[in-house]
Design an enzyme around this catalytic site. Sequence first.
Site, short mmCIF file in Angstrom:
data_model
loop_
_atom_site.label_atom_id
_atom_site.label_comp_id
_atom_site.label_asym_id
_atom_site.label_seq_id
_atom_site.Cartn_x
_atom_site.Cartn_y
_atom_site.Cartn_z
N THR A 43 0.82 -1.21 0.00
CA THR A 43 0.00 0.00 0.00
C THR A 43 0.86 1.26 0.00
O THR A 43 0.55 2.23 -0.70
CB THR A 43 -0.97 0.00 1.20
OG1 THR A 43 -1.70 -1.24 1.18
CG2 THR A 43 -1.95 1.14 1.13
N CYS A 44 1.95 1.25 0.74
CA CYS A 44 2.84 2.41 0.78
C CYS A 44 3.50 2.63 -0.57
O CYS A 44 3.69 3.77 -1.01
CB CYS A 44 3.90 2.24 1.87
SG CYS A 44 3.19 2.19 3.53
N THR A 45 3.82 1.55 -1.26
CA THR A 45 4.42 1.65 -2.59
C THR A 45 3.43 2.25 -3.58
O THR A 45 3.78 3.13 -4.36
CB THR A 45 4.92 0.27 -3.07
OG1 THR A 45 5.91 -0.19 -2.14
CG2 THR A 45 5.52 0.34 -4.46
#
Length: 149
Positions: A43-45
């Site tokens: 999700t952060c990517t």
Amino acid sequence: MLKVGEKLPQFEGINQDGETVRSEQLIGKKLVIFFYPQANTPTCTVEACNLSDNYSKLEKAGFQLLGISGDSVKKQKNFHNKFAFPYDLIADESHEILEKFGVWQEKTTFGKTYMGIVRTTFIFDEKGICERVIEKVTSKTAAEQILEG
């Protein structure tokens, strides 16, 4: 958590290249600071890549970007290099910056309670005053959320 109308907290952090970034250097342009839980996680990517893919639109709108997580400088550098982000990533292993912004909070996942980073985006004006806080960040459309403000 930092609120609309409050001033950019004073902080200094180390970016992916081992250079010190100070909050006072960020005054003068509109500023987006996005906090994310962990480098190189799915999700952060997606969020970081969405901001990178839309960087020219954000820049045209006058924004400078800064990403911050509790990762080490080495992890930030690997994440930064892997995706060639056009903005700095700050390593805040001590959680000092995270706490100043109020994003280091108690979280619960699958009934387990722990301390972690709440994915949040703060938008500041040229004078360092918080104009918006996006608490419900949608990773796939993070840039649109910023630009629609």
